[in-house]
Design a protein around this motif. Structure first.
Motif, PDB file in Angstrom:
ATOM      1  N   CYS A 169     -24.172  18.221 -75.430  1.00 36.02           N
ATOM      2  CA  CYS A 169     -23.814  19.432 -74.640  1.00 36.02           C
ATOM      3  C   CYS A 169     -23.235  20.493 -75.544  1.00 36.02           C
ATOM      4  CB  CYS A 169     -22.863  18.983 -73.700  1.00 36.02           C
ATOM      5  SG  CYS A 169     -23.231  17.754 -72.408  1.00 36.02           S
ATOM      6  N   LEU A 170     -22.558  20.302 -76.560  1.00 42.44           N
ATOM      7  CA  LEU A 170     -22.007  21.105 -77.535  1.00 42.44           C
ATOM      8  C   LEU A 170     -23.166  22.231 -77.922  1.00 42.44           C
ATOM      9  CD1 LEU A 170     -19.725  22.920 -78.751  1.00 42.44           C
ATOM     10  CD2 LEU A 170     -19.812  21.140 -80.729  1.00 42.44           C
ATOM     11  N   GLY A 171     -24.447  21.287 -78.428  1.00 42.49           N
ATOM     12  CA  GLY A 171     -25.617  22.145 -78.976  1.00 42.49           C
ATOM     13  C   GLY A 171     -26.252  22.930 -77.814  1.00 42.49           C
ATOM     14  N   GLY A 172     -26.174  22.189 -76.868  1.00 41.53           N
ATOM     15  CA  GLY A 172     -26.795  23.068 -75.519  1.00 41.53           C
ATOM     16  C   GLY A 172     -26.247  24.275 -75.084  1.00 41.53           C
ATOM     17  N   PHE A 173     -24.697  24.090 -75.163  1.00 42.47           N
ATOM     18  CA  PHE A 173     -23.784  25.248 -74.948  1.00 42.47           C
ATOM     19  C   PHE A 173     -24.095  26.260 -76.229  1.00 42.47           C
ATOM     20  CE2 PHE A 173     -20.158  27.568 -76.254  1.00 42.47           C
ATOM     21  CZ  PHE A 173     -19.809  28.251 -75.431  1.00 42.47           C
ATOM     22  N   LEU A 174     -24.338  26.042 -77.154  1.00 45.54           N
ATOM     23  CA  LEU A 174     -24.468  27.194 -78.305  1.00 45.54           C
ATOM     24  C   LEU A 174     -25.635  27.761 -78.189  1.00 45.54           C
ATOM     25  CD1 LEU A 174     -22.769  25.275 -81.467  1.00 45.54           C
ATOM     26  CD2 LEU A 174     -22.036  27.134 -80.188  1.00 45.54           C
ATOM     27  N   SER A 200     -28.874  32.487 -76.510  1.00 43.48           N
ATOM     28  CA  SER A 200     -29.720  33.217 -75.986  1.00 43.48           C
ATOM     29  C   SER A 200     -29.802  33.757 -74.569  1.00 43.48           C
ATOM     30  CB  SER A 200     -30.958  32.084 -75.364  1.00 43.48           C
ATOM     31  OG  SER A 200     -30.582  31.203 -74.469  1.00 43.48           O
ATOM     32  N   GLY A 201     -28.439  34.085 -74.367  1.00 41.39           N
ATOM     33  CA  GLY A 201     -27.996  34.896 -73.298  1.00 41.39           C
ATOM     34  C   GLY A 201     -28.155  34.330 -71.657  1.00 41.39           C
ATOM     35  N   GLN A 202     -28.044  32.985 -71.791  1.00 38.23           N
ATOM     36  CA  GLN A 202     -28.239  32.285 -70.416  1.00 38.23           C
ATOM     37  C   GLN A 202     -26.682  31.466 -69.916  1.00 38.23           C
ATOM     38  OE1 GLN A 202     -31.166  29.320 -70.608  1.00 38.23           O
ATOM     39  NE2 GLN A 202     -32.847  30.935 -70.945  1.00 38.23           N
ATOM     40  N   GLY A 203     -25.892  32.785 -69.490  1.00 41.18           N
ATOM     41  CA  GLY A 203     -24.626  32.377 -69.389  1.00 41.18           C
ATOM     42  C   GLY A 203     -24.347  31.171 -68.331  1.00 41.18           C
ATOM     43  N   GLY A 204     -25.315  31.211 -67.163  1.00 41.81           N
ATOM     44  CA  GLY A 204     -25.013  29.738 -66.386  1.00 41.81           C
ATOM     45  C   GLY A 204     -25.183  28.667 -67.065  1.00 41.81           C
ATOM     46  N   TRP A 205     -26.029  28.549 -68.087  1.00 41.29           N
ATOM     47  CA  TRP A 205     -26.286  27.153 -68.501  1.00 41.29           C
ATOM     48  C   TRP A 205     -25.470  27.111 -69.422  1.00 41.29           C
ATOM     49  CZ3 TRP A 205     -29.097  23.569 -66.219  1.00 41.29           C
ATOM     50  CH2 TRP A 205     -30.031  23.832 -65.430  1.00 41.29           C
ATOM     51  N   ALA A 206     -24.751  28.002 -70.089  1.00 36.08           N
ATOM     52  CA  ALA A 206     -23.692  28.012 -71.141  1.00 36.08           C
ATOM     53  C   ALA A 206     -22.506  27.243 -70.444  1.00 36.08           C
ATOM     54  CB  ALA A 206     -23.335  29.169 -71.736  1.00 36.08           C
ATOM     55  N   VAL A 207     -22.186  27.817 -69.263  1.00 34.18           N
ATOM     56  CA  VAL A 207     -21.068  27.353 -68.617  1.00 34.18           C
ATOM     57  C   VAL A 207     -21.297  25.708 -68.089  1.00 34.18           C
ATOM     58  CG1 VAL A 207     -19.759  27.554 -66.440  1.00 34.18           C
ATOM     59  CG2 VAL A 207     -20.304  29.570 -67.549  1.00 34.18           C
ATOM     60  N   ILE A 208     -22.297  25.396 -67.634  1.00 35.02           N
ATOM     61  CA  ILE A 208     -22.599  24.227 -67.305  1.00 35.02           C
ATOM     62  C   ILE A 208     -22.491  23.217 -68.678  1.00 35.02           C
ATOM     63  CG2 ILE A 208     -24.362  22.516 -66.499  1.00 35.02           C
ATOM     64  CD1 ILE A 208     -25.395  24.662 -64.688  1.00 35.02           C
ATOM     65  N   ALA A 209     -23.149  23.601 -69.691  1.00 32.42           N
ATOM     66  CA  ALA A 209     -23.078  22.906 -71.013  1.00 32.42           C
ATOM     67  C   ALA A 209     -21.810  22.779 -71.488  1.00 32.42           C
ATOM     68  CB  ALA A 209     -24.203  23.189 -71.785  1.00 32.42           C
ATOM     69  N   GLY A 210     -21.101  23.860 -71.631  1.00 29.35           N
ATOM     70  CA  GLY A 210     -19.589  23.804 -72.086  1.00 29.35           C
ATOM     71  C   GLY A 210     -18.526  22.752 -70.945  1.00 29.35           C
ATOM     72  N   SER A 211     -19.022  23.112 -69.909  1.00 24.95           N
ATOM     73  CA  SER A 211     -18.095  22.258 -68.820  1.00 24.95           C
ATOM     74  C   SER A 211     -18.161  20.697 -69.239  1.00 24.95           C
ATOM     75  CB  SER A 211     -18.448  22.594 -67.593  1.00 24.95           C
ATOM     76  OG  SER A 211     -17.970  23.895 -67.328  1.00 24.95           O
ATOM     77  N   LEU A 212     -19.607  20.479 -69.424  1.00 19.92           N
ATOM     78  CA  LEU A 212     -19.918  19.040 -69.337  1.00 19.92           C
ATOM     79  C   LEU A 212     -19.340  18.526 -70.928  1.00 19.92           C
ATOM     80  CD1 LEU A 212     -23.566  18.477 -68.207  1.00 19.92           C
ATOM     81  CD2 LEU A 212     -21.486  17.438 -67.269  1.00 19.92           C
ATOM     82  N   CYS A 213     -19.424  19.306 -72.061  1.00 21.76           N
ATOM     83  CA  CYS A 213     -18.721  18.794 -73.218  1.00 21.76           C
ATOM     84  C   CYS A 213     -17.437  18.657 -73.025  1.00 21.76           C
ATOM     85  CB  CYS A 213     -19.101  20.249 -74.140  1.00 21.76           C
ATOM     86  SG  CYS A 213     -18.496  19.899 -75.809  1.00 21.76           S
ATOM     87  N   VAL A 214     -16.705  19.547 -72.354  1.00 23.48           N
ATOM     88  CA  VAL A 214     -15.012  19.230 -72.374  1.00 23.48           C
ATOM     89  C   VAL A 214     -14.928  18.164 -71.388  1.00 23.48           C
ATOM     90  CG1 VAL A 214     -13.255  20.148 -71.219  1.00 23.48           C
ATOM     91  CG2 VAL A 214     -14.713  21.910 -72.711  1.00 23.48           C
ATOM     92  N   VAL A 215     -15.754  17.747 -70.496  1.00 28.12           N
ATOM     93  CA  VAL A 215     -15.409  16.692 -69.719  1.00 28.12           C
ATOM     94  C   VAL A 215     -15.752  15.237 -70.030  1.00 28.12           C
ATOM     95  CG1 VAL A 215     -16.281  15.577 -67.618  1.00 28.12           C
ATOM     96  CG2 VAL A 215     -15.476  17.953 -67.334  1.00 28.12           C
ATOM     97  N   ALA A 216     -16.728  15.342 -70.920  1.00 25.64           N
ATOM     98  CA  ALA A 216     -17.142  14.265 -71.699  1.00 25.64           C
ATOM     99  C   ALA A 216     -16.228  13.851 -72.783  1.00 25.64           C
ATOM    100  CB  ALA A 216     -18.341  14.287 -72.283  1.00 25.64           C
ATOM    101  N   LEU A 217     -15.962  14.916 -73.577  1.00 20.98           N
ATOM    102  CA  LEU A 217     -14.653  14.625 -74.396  1.00 20.98           C
ATOM    103  C   LEU A 217     -13.274  14.351 -73.714  1.00 20.98           C
ATOM    104  CD1 LEU A 217     -14.818  17.448 -77.178  1.00 20.98           C
ATOM    105  CD2 LEU A 217     -15.242  14.979 -77.506  1.00 20.98           C
ATOM    106  N   ALA A 218     -13.007  14.674 -72.744  1.00 18.29           N
ATOM    107  CA  ALA A 218     -11.732  14.342 -72.065  1.00 18.29           C
ATOM    108  C   ALA A 218     -11.700  12.891 -71.427  1.00 18.29           C
ATOM    109  CB  ALA A 218     -11.372  15.333 -71.072  1.00 18.29           C
ATOM    110  N   GLY A 219     -13.072  12.673 -70.983  1.00 23.90           N
ATOM    111  CA  GLY A 219     -13.211  11.213 -70.407  1.00 23.90           C
ATOM    112  C   GLY A 219     -13.235  10.165 -71.534  1.00 23.90           C
ATOM    113  N   ALA A 220     -13.847  10.489 -72.606  1.00 25.45           N
ATOM    114  CA  ALA A 220     -13.856   9.790 -73.895  1.00 25.45           C
ATOM    115  C   ALA A 220     -12.258   9.458 -74.352  1.00 25.45           C
ATOM    116  CB  ALA A 220     -14.707  10.134 -75.198  1.00 25.45           C
ATOM    117  N   MET A 221     -11.536  10.456 -74.648  1.00 29.06           N
ATOM    118  CA  MET A 221      -9.949  10.389 -74.994  1.00 29.06           C
ATOM    119  C   MET A 221      -9.257   9.624 -74.065  1.00 29.06           C
ATOM    120  SD  MET A 221      -9.357  13.810 -77.122  1.00 29.06           S
ATOM    121  CE  MET A 221      -9.074  14.782 -75.548  1.00 29.06           C
ATOM    122  N   ALA A 222      -9.534   9.898 -72.695  1.00 28.16           N
ATOM    123  CA  ALA A 222      -8.723   9.213 -71.607  1.00 28.16           C
ATOM    124  C   ALA A 222      -9.038   7.628 -71.704  1.00 28.16           C
ATOM    125  CB  ALA A 222      -8.961   9.797 -70.357  1.00 28.16           C
ATOM    126  N   LEU A 223     -10.209   7.188 -71.763  1.00 27.41           N
ATOM    127  CA  LEU A 223     -10.742   5.997 -71.733  1.00 27.41           C
ATOM    128  C   LEU A 223     -10.307   5.230 -72.875  1.00 27.41           C
ATOM    129  CD1 LEU A 223     -12.315   3.579 -70.178  1.00 27.41           C
ATOM    130  CD2 LEU A 223     -14.423   4.462 -71.373  1.00 27.41           C
TER     131      LEU A 223
END
Length: 76
Positions: free
Chosen positions: A24-29, A34-57
């Motif tokens: 997801c971090l790669g997708g965000f970057l 490439s100027g696609q802000g919507g996809w950047a927000v989605i990929a960045g959010s998924l990256c943060v949620v996945a990391l937070a989930g891994a750390m919490a679990l």
């Protein structure tokens, strides 16, 4: 579920979530570059949620194991 099975489950799922966050971090970057802000927000959010989930679990499993005096989760 036994403690060993719980530890293996937590370790492998946390590992998979970290790998997902790297993808997801790669997708965000790429999306941000490439100027696609919507996809950047989605990929960045998924990256943060996945990391937070891994750390919490993983952190919750370690805390639980320490409370019960079990071995901490590990893959090998």
């Amino acid at each position: 579920m036994s403690a060993m099975k719980l530890n293996l489950f937590a370790a492998w799922v946390s590992f998979a979530l970290v790998l997902l966050s790297v993808v997801c971090l790669g997708g965000f970057l790429v999306a941000a570059g490439s100027g696609q802000g919507g996809w950047a927000v989605i990929a960045g959010s998924l990256c943060v949620v996945a990391l937070a989930g891994a750390m919490a679990l993983y952190g919750g499993t370690v805390r639980h194991d320490h409370r019960l005096h079990h071995e901490t989760p590990h893959l090998f």
